[in-house]
Design a protein around this motif. Structure first.
Motif, PDB file in Angstrom:
ATOM      1  N   THR A  49       0.836  -1.206   0.000  1.00  0.00           N
ATOM      2  CA  THR A  49       0.000   0.000   0.000  1.00  0.00           C
ATOM      3  C   THR A  49       0.866   1.249   0.000  1.00  0.00           C
ATOM      4  N   GLU A  50       1.904   1.263   0.813  1.00  0.00           N
ATOM      5  CA  GLU A  50       2.802   2.423   0.850  1.00  0.00           C
ATOM      6  C   GLU A  50       3.434   2.659  -0.519  1.00  0.00           C
ATOM      7  N   GLN A  51       3.874   1.584  -1.159  1.00  0.00           N
ATOM      8  CA  GLN A  51       4.494   1.713  -2.473  1.00  0.00           C
ATOM      9  C   GLN A  51       3.496   2.218  -3.507  1.00  0.00           C
ATOM     10  N   THR A  52       2.262   1.743  -3.414  1.00  0.00           N
ATOM     11  CA  THR A  52       1.209   2.203  -4.329  1.00  0.00           C
ATOM     12  C   THR A  52       0.978   3.700  -4.169  1.00  0.00           C
ATOM     13  N   ILE A  53       0.904   4.159  -2.923  1.00  0.00           N
ATOM     14  CA  ILE A  53       0.682   5.585  -2.659  1.00  0.00           C
ATOM     15  C   ILE A  53       1.825   6.424  -3.206  1.00  0.00           C
ATOM     16  N   VAL A  54       3.053   5.997  -2.954  1.00  0.00           N
ATOM     17  CA  VAL A  54       4.222   6.760  -3.413  1.00  0.00           C
ATOM     18  C   VAL A  54       4.259   6.853  -4.932  1.00  0.00           C
ATOM     19  N   GLN A  55       4.097   5.730  -5.604  1.00  0.00           N
ATOM     20  CA  GLN A  55       4.174   5.715  -7.065  1.00  0.00           C
ATOM     21  C   GLN A  55       3.015   6.481  -7.706  1.00  0.00           C
ATOM     22  N   THR A  56       1.819   6.294  -7.170  1.00  0.00           N
ATOM     23  CA  THR A  56       0.647   6.960  -7.744  1.00  0.00           C
ATOM     24  C   THR A  56       0.704   8.463  -7.533  1.00  0.00           C
ATOM     25  N   ALA A  58       3.367  10.286  -7.080  1.00  0.00           N
ATOM     26  CA  ALA A  58       4.434  10.848  -7.917  1.00  0.00           C
ATOM     27  C   ALA A  58       3.961  11.018  -9.353  1.00  0.00           C
ATOM     28  N   ASP A  59       3.227  10.040  -9.856  1.00  0.00           N
ATOM     29  CA  ASP A  59       2.686  10.115 -11.209  1.00  0.00           C
ATOM     30  C   ASP A  59       1.683  11.261 -11.328  1.00  0.00           C
ATOM     31  N   LEU A  60       0.827  11.392 -10.325  1.00  0.00           N
ATOM     32  CA  LEU A  60      -0.172  12.455 -10.334  1.00  0.00           C
ATOM     33  C   LEU A  60       0.482  13.833 -10.288  1.00  0.00           C
ATOM     34  N   GLN A  61       1.503  13.964  -9.456  1.00  0.00           N
ATOM     35  CA  GLN A  61       2.185  15.259  -9.365  1.00  0.00           C
ATOM     36  C   GLN A  61       2.853  15.632 -10.682  1.00  0.00           C
ATOM     37  N   GLN A  62       3.457  14.663 -11.321  1.00  0.00           N
ATOM     38  CA  GLN A  62       4.129  14.927 -12.586  1.00  0.00           C
ATOM     39  C   GLN A  62       3.144  15.421 -13.648  1.00  0.00           C
ATOM     40  N   LYS A  63       1.931  14.907 -13.614  1.00  0.00           N
ATOM     41  CA  LYS A  63       0.944  15.249 -14.639  1.00  0.00           C
ATOM     42  C   LYS A  63       0.091  16.477 -14.293  1.00  0.00           C
ATOM     43  N   ILE A 159      -9.853   9.441  -4.049  1.00  0.00           N
ATOM     44  CA  ILE A 159      -9.389  10.835  -4.137  1.00  0.00           C
ATOM     45  C   ILE A 159      -8.559  11.048  -5.397  1.00  0.00           C
ATOM     46  N   VAL A 160      -7.652  10.126  -5.664  1.00  0.00           N
ATOM     47  CA  VAL A 160      -6.817  10.225  -6.865  1.00  0.00           C
ATOM     48  C   VAL A 160      -7.684  10.273  -8.122  1.00  0.00           C
ATOM     49  N   ARG A 161      -8.703   9.455  -8.173  1.00  0.00           N
ATOM     50  CA  ARG A 161      -9.583   9.426  -9.343  1.00  0.00           C
ATOM     51  C   ARG A 161     -10.276  10.773  -9.548  1.00  0.00           C
ATOM     52  N   GLU A 162     -10.719  11.388  -8.458  1.00  0.00           N
ATOM     53  CA  GLU A 162     -11.402  12.683  -8.570  1.00  0.00           C
ATOM     54  C   GLU A 162     -10.437  13.768  -9.042  1.00  0.00           C
ATOM     55  N   VAL A 163      -9.215  13.744  -8.537  1.00  0.00           N
ATOM     56  CA  VAL A 163      -8.227  14.749  -8.943  1.00  0.00           C
ATOM     57  C   VAL A 163      -7.832  14.546 -10.405  1.00  0.00           C
ATOM     58  N   ALA A 164      -7.607  13.296 -10.800  1.00  0.00           N
ATOM     59  CA  ALA A 164      -7.258  13.004 -12.196  1.00  0.00           C
ATOM     60  C   ALA A 164      -8.378  13.433 -13.133  1.00  0.00           C
ATOM     61  N   LYS A 165      -9.614  13.206 -12.719  1.00  0.00           N
ATOM     62  CA  LYS A 165     -10.769  13.626 -13.526  1.00  0.00           C
ATOM     63  C   LYS A 165     -10.807  15.146 -13.666  1.00  0.00           C
ATOM     64  N   GLU A 166     -10.507  15.847 -12.575  1.00  0.00           N
ATOM     65  CA  GLU A 166     -10.517  17.316 -12.601  1.00  0.00           C
ATOM     66  C   GLU A 166      -9.500  17.865 -13.600  1.00  0.00           C
ATOM     67  N   TYR A 167      -8.324  17.236 -13.661  1.00  0.00           N
ATOM     68  CA  TYR A 167      -7.265  17.693 -14.559  1.00  0.00           C
ATOM     69  C   TYR A 167      -7.301  16.999 -15.918  1.00  0.00           C
ATOM     70  N   GLN A 168      -8.240  16.087 -16.076  1.00  0.00           N
ATOM     71  CA  GLN A 168      -8.408  15.371 -17.344  1.00  0.00           C
ATOM     72  C   GLN A 168      -7.134  14.624 -17.746  1.00  0.00           C
ATOM     73  N   THR A 170      -4.933  10.703 -17.055  1.00  0.00           N
ATOM     74  CA  THR A 170      -5.112   9.295 -16.702  1.00  0.00           C
ATOM     75  C   THR A 170      -4.031   8.883 -15.716  1.00  0.00           C
ATOM     76  N   VAL A 171      -4.468   8.383 -14.561  1.00  0.00           N
ATOM     77  CA  VAL A 171      -3.546   7.898 -13.534  1.00  0.00           C
ATOM     78  C   VAL A 171      -4.017   6.518 -13.091  1.00  0.00           C
ATOM     79  N   ALA A 172      -3.121   5.551 -13.140  1.00  0.00           N
ATOM     80  CA  ALA A 172      -3.479   4.182 -12.759  1.00  0.00           C
ATOM     81  C   ALA A 172      -3.736   4.101 -11.260  1.00  0.00           C
TER      82      ALA A 172
END
Length: 248
Positions: A49-56, A58-63, A159-168, A170-172
């Motif tokens: 779970t920790e690894q999932t949070i870190v990777q996701t 980081a991906d969200l921040q980059q995009k 939460i990640v899904r809502e933020v990704a949707k707001e910025y249009q 795609t985040v796994a």
């Protein structure tokens, strides 16, 4: 001259005491961990779970430049969850400085309280009602069964899904488990037990009304009303657009 100096010192102390910055500085908040996006002081998250949070994150921040951070703690140190979460959001500098699009998911298992603190830049995507719904449907049912790992992962993914949707973008993300899949820890009461409990409650109410003029019933209702009021909250202020607090 001394009076002027003393007045200046007192004025400065008052400003520091009442200002948000002074309030944040007074709180003993934890420092960011090496991973930044997750800090598990309460030791309720597994490595995956920790690894999932870190990777996701980081991906969200980059995009999007948005930052989502998860923190579990052992104690709020006497502070209100809204105050404590806002202090971390500001103190860690979560989110882009100009966009103010940071979000903190804070959980204190020992005190049975969780807070989602949202920066102004994400307030449109995640209003108070939305963050409260995420907690009520995807997190709290798991917390009540002491499964903090799955409850936090559920809330974080939503939460990640809502933020990704707001910025249009795609985040796994992992799919949140349905609350219906939460294993029950207690067996349901049989019908005869429910009837017996109901009769006992009616008997107690009768005795209270007959001999105590409803004093005990009024006291119980008052206590329950105060308990419900403390379980929900909305926040906001400089550095935070809003959020929701839940207890269980």
């Amino acid at each position: 001259m001394k009076r002027i100096s003393l007045l200046a010192v007192l004025t400065w102390l008052i400003i520091v005491a009442v200002s948000p910055l002074g309030a944040d500085a007074a709180l003993a908040i934890p420092q960011p961990g090496s991973q930044f996006y997750v800090l598990d002081q309460a030791d309720v998250l597994d490595a995956a779970t920790e690894q999932t949070i870190v990777q996701t994150s980081a991906d969200l921040q980059q995009k999007t430049k948005a930052q989502i951070v998860v923190v579990t703690i052992t104690s709020l140190n006497g502070a209100a969850p809204e105050e404590y979460a806002l202090a971390i959001l500001r103190g860690w500098g979560i989110g882009d400085k100009s966009l103010n699009n940071g979000l903190l998911l804070l959980v204190s298992p020992a005190e049975r309280v969780a807070r989602i603190e949202v920066g102004y830049g994400l307030e449109g995507a995640l209003p108070d009602a939305k963050t409260g719904q995420i907690q009520d449907t995807l997190m709290i049912p798991y917390f009540q069964n002491n499964d903090y790992n799955q409850g936090i992962l559920n809330g974080y993914s939503a939460i990640v899904r809502e933020v990704a949707k707001e910025y249009q973008v795609t985040v796994a993300t992992v799919s949140p488990q349905s609350p219906a899949e939460v294993p029950a820890t207690d067996l349901p009461l049989p019908l005869w037990a429910k009837i017996l409990i109901g009769l006992l409650i009616l008997l107690l109410i009768y005795l209270d009304l007959r001999f105590f003029n409803g004093f005990i019933l009024g006291m119980i209702i008052s206590m329950l009303s105060r308990g419900r009021g403390g379980g929900f909250g909305g926040g906001g202020g400089s550095g935070g657009g809003g959020g929701s607090t839940r207890r269980w």
